[in-house]
Design an enzyme around this catalytic site. Structure first.
Site, PDB file in Angstrom:
ATOM      1  CG  HIS A 210     -25.004 -13.030  -3.250  1.00  0.00           C
ATOM      2  ND1 HIS A 210     -25.351 -14.332  -2.961  1.00  0.00           N
ATOM      3  CD2 HIS A 210     -25.110 -12.341  -2.080  1.00  0.00           C
ATOM      4  CE1 HIS A 210     -25.648 -14.432  -1.687  1.00  0.00           C
ATOM      5  NE2 HIS A 210     -25.516 -13.233  -1.124  1.00  0.00           N
ATOM      6  CB  CYS A 211     -29.769  -9.667  -4.428  1.00  0.00           C
ATOM      7  SG  CYS A 211     -30.699  -8.229  -3.874  1.00  0.00           S
TER       8      CYS A 211
END
Length: 481
Positions: A210-211
């Site tokens: 998850h960025c």
């Protein structure tokens, strides 16, 4: 930054793939039965019929959910950084330099700025695709391929399992059936390579991480956009660094003297260097790692799983197992970026990756069920459902002598026909609980008692003090007169 649920199986200490479901028994028809930890919640009949067909394709071709205010801040900061690096270098560095340099022709200026702006356009477009494209969700009611979960056994092993099942139908045979991956947070099965993200609060297909800069998960349907975004950031930042360095060196000036930048140019040159150099270093290292993952067809989470599996193999906990998704360099890249190399670097090309994200091709020599059996489970880790918990009325977390952390490795065993209060005792090894499958000794093992051997009364062992080098130290005795 990866932000998936620690109970998802991504970290070495996680146990989520073992939580919620385990194979319990083989009945007389030799069909595996599945039991859930949430049967008390009224879900005992959910997903137990193997004849139910798998669900339809995953949720694709749709936009993601609207951004929250914190995600809007992250996206705005990212866009601001791109805009500052992209346009300040043109408006406050290159254009003033062009105006006061007669030898810097308009054709030369266009030859410098047009490729740079094309790179900026590719960055913006791929970033927009990364943010707005949904990574992929697990469809409701999806079930694994049950036939692939059953291990391939020889005829002798199958006959043995039938005999054992007929003699003891309720005997637990977990080693004969593989447990499917199950998410206890979503209360649903997890397809291969999918993991639960606690930020998105769902299971993501082929989750990489998850960025926060993208305010989105990098998964099956936007992984290609993410790879292209990193590629264009690296290329454009390198071009930007060369462009402003040519201004500092006055490379476009055909005269002999050097044209010194004015104060405003100097300030923006410092700002561009201060921002561009850290970006190209950090994003460049990050890109190299993801290009390597692309070449070997693995995600960030799967690289951790491979390290954990290698550790278990080295310690002898599991047999050597092959990573099932490495298809070779050519097929690995084609699976993510598309079939034709001509569109690998084309922004937006291959908007839909190959496959539906629920099933993946495996390496040569492996059966299709190997993707359901990856990653291998750690046999030395106790399953949460097998622990003995105290009742709700008890003030203690564990009942007496059931805390696995406080389980001693050595204990005192007494011979037969003797009590613990007897002074005659023998020390023996106490096997850890539960015993290893390879160990033929039972859990509570006592040496065989020989009736012809008479017990010998031995005095109690005297405590001995030893110094720092291991030598015995005599106790202090009173002075004798």
């Amino acid at each position: 930054m990866t932000n998936q649920d620690p109970d998802d199986g991504a970290y070495p200490s996680s146990q989520s793939d073992d939580d919620g479901i385990e194979a319990l028994a083989i009945n007389r028809q030799s069909r595996p039965l599945l039991a859930y930890e949430d049967q008390a919640a009224g879900q005992s009949d959910a997903f137990t019929d193997r004849d139910i067909p798998a669900s339809t394709a995953p949720l694709t071709g749709r936009r993601r959910t609207p951004l929250s205010w914190t995600e809007v801040i992250w996206v705005s900061l990212t866009l601001l950084l791109i805009a500052v690096l992209g346009y300040s270098s043109q408006l406050y560095v290159m254009l003033p330099y062009y105006e006061k340099t007669p030898s810097f022709s308009p054709q030369a200026l266009a030859a410098v700025l047009v490729p740079f702006n094309l790179g900026l356009l590719a960055i913006y477009y791929n970033y927009w695709l990364c943010v707005t494209t949904d990574a992929g969700s697990v469809p409701a009611g999806w079930q694994p391929e049950w036939s692939a979960l059953e291990p391939v056994a020889s005829l002798a092993e199958l006959e043995h399992l039938h005999l054992v099942a007929e003699e003891e139908p309720s005997l637990e045979l977990k080693q004969a059936i593989y447990r499917p991956r199950y998410c206890k947070t979503c209360s649903a099965f997890k397809p291969p390579r999918s993991h639960h993200c606690k930020t998105c609060q769902r299971c993501v297909l082929r989750m990489d991480h998850h960025c926060p800069w993208l305010a989105n998960c990098v998964g099956h349907f936007n992984h290609a956009h993410f790879i292209r975004f990193l590629f264009y950031v690296d290329v454009t930042c390198l071009y930007h660094l060369i462009m402003i360095s040519c201004r500092v060196l006055d490379s476009f000036n055909s005269y002999t003297y050097w044209r010194e930048p004015c104060a405003r140019e100097l300030v923006w040159l410092v700002v561009n260097y201060a921002l561009c150099i850290p970006v190209i270093l950090l994003v460049g290292i990050f890109s190299l790692y993801h290009f390597y993952c692309l070449a070997v067809n693995q995600t960030t989470i799967e690289s951790w799983e491979k390290d954990r599996t290698a550790t278990m193999i080295r310690r002898g906990r599991v047999r050597k197992v092959k990573y099932p998704y490495d298809l070779g360099l050519w097929r690995n890249v084609r699976q993510v970026l598309g079939a034709s190399p001509l569109v690998w670097c084309l922004p937006g090309a291959g908007a839909r990756m190959a496959g539906d994200g629920l099933k993946y091709p495996v390496a040569n020599g492996l059966d299709s069920g190997s993707q359901y059996r990856w990653p291998p489970k750690d046999p030395s880790r106790p399953h949460p459902s097998r622990r003995t918990w105290a009742s709700s009325s008890s003030p203690f977390t564990y009942p007496e002598r059931s805390n696995p952390i406080l389980d001693p490795t050595l204990s005192t065993r007494f011979p037969h026909n003797s009590s613990p209060s007897s002074s005659d005792s023998h020390s023996s090894l106490h096997l850890p609980h539960p015993p290893s499958l390879l160990d033929p000794l039972p859990h509570h093992f006592d040496p065989p008692h020989d009736p012809d051997t008479q017990p010998v009364n031995c005095p109690k062992r005297v405590s001995v003090r030893r110094g720092s080098e291991g030598y015995e130290v005599r106790p202090h005795t009173p002075w004798s007169v």
